[in-house]
Design a protein around this motif. Structure first.
Motif, PDB file in Angstrom:
ATOM      1  N   PHE A   1      19.917  78.063  85.713  1.00  0.00           N
ATOM      2  CA  PHE A   1      20.288  77.334  84.491  1.00  0.00           C
ATOM      3  C   PHE A   1      19.213  76.263  84.269  1.00  0.00           C
ATOM      4  CE2 PHE A   1      25.151  78.171  84.705  1.00  0.00           C
ATOM      5  CZ  PHE A   1      24.909  79.515  84.445  1.00  0.00           C
ATOM      6  N   LEU A   2      18.809  76.103  82.985  1.00  0.00           N
ATOM      7  CA  LEU A   2      17.714  75.187  82.661  1.00  0.00           C
ATOM      8  C   LEU A   2      18.233  74.013  81.853  1.00  0.00           C
ATOM      9  CD1 LEU A   2      15.088  77.898  81.592  1.00  0.00           C
ATOM     10  CD2 LEU A   2      15.360  76.852  83.850  1.00  0.00           C
ATOM     11  N   LYS A   3      17.603  72.857  82.031  1.00  0.00           N
ATOM     12  CA  LYS A   3      18.004  71.662  81.290  1.00  0.00           C
ATOM     13  C   LYS A   3      16.752  71.000  80.710  1.00  0.00           C
ATOM     14  CE  LYS A   3      17.935  68.913  85.544  1.00  0.00           C
ATOM     15  NZ  LYS A   3      18.702  68.073  86.464  1.00  0.00           N
ATOM     16  N   MET A   4      16.914  70.412  79.509  1.00  0.00           N
ATOM     17  CA  MET A   4      15.822  69.684  78.867  1.00  0.00           C
ATOM     18  C   MET A   4      15.834  68.218  79.292  1.00  0.00           C
ATOM     19  SD  MET A   4      15.780  71.227  75.001  1.00  0.00           S
ATOM     20  CE  MET A   4      14.282  70.348  74.606  1.00  0.00           C
ATOM     21  N   LYS A   5      17.030  67.673  79.465  1.00  0.00           N
ATOM     22  CA  LYS A   5      17.185  66.279  79.863  1.00  0.00           C
ATOM     23  C   LYS A   5      17.977  66.222  81.168  1.00  0.00           C
ATOM     24  CE  LYS A   5      17.524  64.808  75.012  1.00  0.00           C
ATOM     25  NZ  LYS A   5      18.405  64.158  74.025  1.00  0.00           N
ATOM     26  N   VAL A   6      17.823  65.128  81.857  1.00  0.00           N
ATOM     27  CA  VAL A   6      18.590  64.937  83.102  1.00  0.00           C
ATOM     28  C   VAL A   6      20.077  64.882  82.787  1.00  0.00           C
ATOM     29  CG1 VAL A   6      18.984  63.361  85.031  1.00  0.00           C
ATOM     30  CG2 VAL A   6      16.661  63.730  84.188  1.00  0.00           C
ATOM     31  N   SER A   7      20.418  64.342  81.637  1.00  0.00           N
ATOM     32  CA  SER A   7      21.836  64.186  81.269  1.00  0.00           C
ATOM     33  C   SER A   7      22.479  65.487  80.808  1.00  0.00           C
ATOM     34  CB  SER A   7      21.964  63.135  80.165  1.00  0.00           C
ATOM     35  OG  SER A   7      21.247  63.539  79.009  1.00  0.00           O
ATOM     36  N   ASP A   8      21.711  66.562  80.685  1.00  0.00           N
ATOM     37  CA  ASP A   8      22.293  67.824  80.192  1.00  0.00           C
ATOM     38  C   ASP A   8      23.388  68.346  81.126  1.00  0.00           C
ATOM     39  OD1 ASP A   8      20.726  67.760  78.014  1.00  0.00           O
ATOM     40  OD2 ASP A   8      19.431  69.453  78.549  1.00  0.00           O
ATOM     41  N   GLU A   9      23.232  68.110  82.427  1.00  0.00           N
ATOM     42  CA  GLU A   9      24.234  68.605  83.373  1.00  0.00           C
ATOM     43  C   GLU A   9      25.595  67.968  83.111  1.00  0.00           C
ATOM     44  OE1 GLU A   9      23.058  68.289  87.420  1.00  0.00           O
ATOM     45  OE2 GLU A   9      21.270  69.532  87.223  1.00  0.00           O
TER      46      GLU A   9
END
Length: 896
Positions: free
Chosen positions: A77-85
């Protein structure tokens, strides 16, 4: 990629070429996300997956795109921002939960891929190609979201759909094996009845053997990481136990490989945990009988075809199995319904085959270390089982076997113990471990208070043997084995206490040798009581043995007193450790019935010359302080109506109780040491107690009236209960009751008045003593003043001639005035001064004796030591002579 367009396209219906467009768009989407799934697109991708899954029933062509999307779910799973999780946590959890719901699709290919996808959560790999602007989510993110979404529960529920589909079932079990690694998932699985569902199908056909292995692993994880009680409850049904029984029997009789034996042992551990539930139908399903047979067939020959030709090897797995079987027998004996099965299986006889000294040159299936561990384990098992099977214990001569084994343990026969196991702790290179567990077995049997067992032990001279063993442990004492030796000594004393209690002839057998070992323990250094090695337990056992083995036997009591045993008891009580005081005071109360005890108690002296009476009164004050009894600063009674009331009694309201229930006032007698202190001081005579201070006498007034106060307290409770129950006694009873309460209060007032008189008398005595001290100090100061004045006069005489002459005249006048005015006839006049003496101080008491001529004594400096001189030949007085040489003396002169 525009995912909304794909979703809209999949939702459309009715067009001719729509299916082809839909498949093409999904295929394009799959190609787009070959490097991972962005968290922001996850909800839409799973919606597309759900739409594809919904079309499979009517359009089987959609199986392939659904399969391809599921393969994507195994990618990172990929995230653009640290807060995406955090931002997309809810969407991610709901999306992952959808994987469990898709198990309903009747497609073996899709089900297996779902399982593979979930397993990939636990084996995360980095993306194949780095995408600018994206980074991989944390490795545990998928696992955490699976827990939040409740995936484990739906996967357990999917097992119902796969009863006849082995391949898919094995994949689901493998998935559950991974999911059960966390406590959260185990809790969800328990709610879905995973334990009972998995256990019931342990015997399903499976040539690969994976089903049994994975199922047992899941059950283990559930027991370790969720509510054990709930798991046991789920497994405690006939269906599960029959499945476990069949599996265990197959593995026990046919399992040959290392893997089969390990699995067999795991199943037995799970069974042992279930057997602790009294409601488990272990006996009903026949599992208990089979396990008892498996535990004993090696020691007690059986004709049962189930064990025909079976034999244990010395492999680690078989060794562990034997110990596990011993453990489960201990569990069985706690269920009374299995007692008859234990009797039929001859469990006692099988265990007693280990209670014997090792036989040389005998071929056994176990190594020396293994046999030693099994021997200790068997004796420990007997300690738990034998008390429930008394008849079998006596039938197989249990006492004789144990005493014979103890004799070997105490002998000097060479035996090297390995001491490897839990039971062998402290027994390496000696026989202490065997002795410890044998004594535990005897202790368990003796404390049943079964007269047949105890009588048989005494007839076999167990008391003398145990005393001898105790003496030998004293001689074998060393710091290395200190803890185990202390435990052995404690057990011996407890066994002796159980044998001698209430039996005077046995106490006489205990005799002076037994008293000597008790006195030896009582002389232990008090500092060791805080070492944590077991000295406290040993001391408690010793005090118990005084109570049971000495008290009531007058010769032993007299010998104990003769050896200053009472002094040792009082020394222990002076340590001021509350845990011992209660028991010691109880012993003192009983000992005081012996008329010789009083003299010993009164003769005892502690630190700072403290007497026994003072110590007991000090303990009383300390006890009352802890109980919260109201006293003023001098120890005087504050409340004459309730002079003994504790803070607990003040807090508790009086409630009516049945006649057979003790009230708070009655319970107070047993719950603290005040009654025992009263009893001891009463037997010592309150009037003649030595070494008491005024404060002690004030407290003694209360102790002296303890029984009167306690009786009044109980009558007051009766009166209060009558009022609470709204009963009205007849006039005569009411008057008597009121007069009793009044009399009790008057006793309190009299005691308080007597205490006041004592306090005032002591205050007056203190004032007198203070005045004496002041007088003494005043005299000391006056003497110092006279000495100073004398010194000043002396300095004046030495520094001033006129003063010296004046002092001389005064001296002469004083001498002259002391003489007779007329000299008696024939009196010899002696001068009191020395002529021509130039000193500044009065002359000393020098008298010149003129009656003996100086020539006779040789002058004032003559040597008068006659021990080294020879007498002159001529007569007359002793004179100074030269040394005379004798014939027998060596040629040397005697110094003059």
């Amino acid at each position: 990629m525009d995912l909304n367009r794909v979703i809209k396209l999949l939702e459309e219906t009715g067009k001719d070429d729509l299916e082809e467009k839909q498949l093409k768009s999904v295929k394009k989407m799959v190609q787009c996300y070959q490097n991972g799934l962005p968290l922001r697109d996850l909800a839409q991708i799973f919606k597309i997956l759900n739409l594809c899954a919904g079309k499979i029933k009517k359009l089987p062509h959609f199986i392939e795109p659904a399969y391809n999307i599921l393969k994507l779910c195994g990618l990172p799973f990929l995230k653009m921002k640290v807060s995406d999780e955090i931002t997309y946590a809810e969407d991610t959890a709901n999306s992952i939960a959808l994987l469990g719901d898709l198990m309903i699709i009747p497609s073996s290919e899709l089900r297996i891929q779902i399982c593979k996808c979930i397993i990939d959560f636990y084996h995360a790999e980095p993306p194949k190609k780095h995408i600018t602007g994206y980074q991989q989510a944390s490795s545990s993110y998928k696992i955490k979201m699976a827990e939040v979404g409740g995936l484990a529960k739906t996967m357990v529920q999917s097992l119902v759909l796969l009863e006849n589909q082995l391949v898919e079932k094995l994949w689901v079990l493998k998935t559950l094996q991974h999911l059960s690694a966390s406590e959260a998932n185990c809790t969800l699985m328990v709610k879905a009845q995973a334990a009972s569902g998995i256990c019931a199908h342990l015997n399903d056909p499976d040539p690969s053997g994976q089903l049994l292995f994975r199922s047992s692993e899941i059950l283990w994880n559930l027991l370790e990481k969720s509510s054990k009680e709930e798991i046991i409850q789920q497994l405690s049904n006939l269906e599960c136990l029959l499945a476990l029984k069949k599996v265990f029997k197959n593995l026990f009789t046919r399992g040959l490989s290392h893997y089969d034996r390990q699995l067999r042992n795991d199943i037995l551990v799970i069974t042992t945990i279930i057997s602790r539930n009294p409601g488990a139908p272990m006996t009903e399903c026949g599992f208990t009988r089979d396990l008892i047979l498996f535990a004993t067939f090696n020691e007690v020959k059986s004709q049962n075809p189930l064990v025909k030709g079976l034999k244990f090897s010395n492999s680690y797995e078989d060794f562990e199995l034997k110990k596990l079987l011993f453990n489960i027998i201990v569990t069985f004996c706690k269920d009374l319904s299995t007692i008859q099965l234990l009797i039929d299986g001859k469990v006692i006889l099988a265990l007693f085959t280990y209670v014997k000294k090792p036989e040389k040159h005998k071929i056994v299936e176990w190594s020396a270390a293994q046999y030693e561990e099994l021997q200790l384990h068997a004796i420990a098992t007997l300690s738990s089982v034998a008390p429930f099977l008394i008849d079998e214990y006596m039938l197989y001569q249990g006492n004789a076997r144990v005493l014979a084994f103890l004799e070997w343990c105490d002998s000097e026969d060479f035996f090297f113990s390995h001491g490897n196991s839990f039971h062998g702790t402290g027994g390496r290179g000696n026989k202490f471990a065997q002795m410890r567990y044998s004594l535990r077995l005897l202790r368990a049997m003796v404390h049943l208070e079964h007269e047949t067992i105890n009588k048989d032990l005494c007839e076999k001279r167990a008391i003398q043997q145990l005393i001898g063993i105790f003496k030998n442990t004293i001689s074998k004492y060393n710091d290395k084995d200190e803890a185990i030796l202390l435990e052995i000594q404690s057990d011996i004393l407890l066994i002796l206490s159980g044998l001698c209690e209430h039996h005077i002839p046995r106490k006489e057998t205990f005799g002076t040798e037994g008293v000597d070992i008790i006195l030896h323990v009582m002389k232990t250094d008090p500092k060791k009581l805080q070492s944590g090695l077991g000295y406290n337990v040993l001391l408690f056992s010793t005090l118990d043995s005084i109570w049971c083995c000495i008290l009531g036997c007058y010769p032993s009591e007299d010998y104990f007193l003769e050896k200053e045993g009472i002094f040792l008891l009082l020394d222990l009580m002076a340590l001021n450790q509350k845990k011992f005081c209660n028991l010691i005071l109880g012993i003192m109360v009983e000992f005081c019935d012996n008329p010789k005890t009083g003299a010993h108690v009164n003769a005892w002296r502690g630190k700072k010359d403290q007497t026994a009476a003072s110590l007991l009164i000090k303990l009383w004050r300390k006890e009352e302080k802890e109980l919260g009894v109201k006293r003023d600063k001098h120890g005087k009674i504050v409340d004459t109506k309730k002079p003994l009331f504790t803070s607990f009694q003040e807090e508790q309201k009086i409630t009516p109780l049945p006649a057979n229930c003790p009230t708070i006032a009655v319970m107070d007698v047993a719950e603290n040491i005040r009654a025992k202190i009263y009893a001891v001081l009463g037997k010592l005579d309150f009037e003649n107690l030595p070494g008491l201070s005024a404060e002690d006498f004030v407290t003694l007034c209360i102790i002296h009236r303890y029984l009167d106060f306690k009786i009044g307290e109980i009558w007051n409770e009766i009166y209060e209960e009558i009022k609470l129950e709204k009963l009205r006694p007849v006039t005569t009873d009411k008057k008597i009751l009121e007069s009793i309460i009044t009399a009790s209060e008057n006793i309190g007032k009299m005691t308080a008045s007597l205490q006041s008189e004592m306090i005032e008398s002591q205050a007056r005595q203190d004032v007198q003593n203070e005045q004496k001290v002041y007088t003494k100090v005043q005299a000391t100061h006056k003497q110092r003043e006279l000495a100073n004045k004398s010194w000043e006069n002396f300095l004046a005489r030495t520094s001033n001639v006129k003063t010296l002459k004046k002092a001389k005249r005064l001296q002469e006048n004083g001498i002259q005035s002391s003489r007779y005015s007329e000299r008696p006839p024939n009196a010899i006049f002696h001068r009191t001064d020395i002529k021509g003496l130039n000193t500044t101080v009065p002359s000393g008491g020098v008298v010149t004796v003129e009656s003996t001529p100086a020539r006779l004594v040789g002058g004032p400096l003559a040597d008068t030591d006659i021990a080294l001189k020879k007498l002159p030949i001529r007569g007359g007085a002793l004179q100074r002579v030269k040394a005379v040489k004798t014939v027998n003396e060596p040629e040397k002169s005697i110094p003059t």
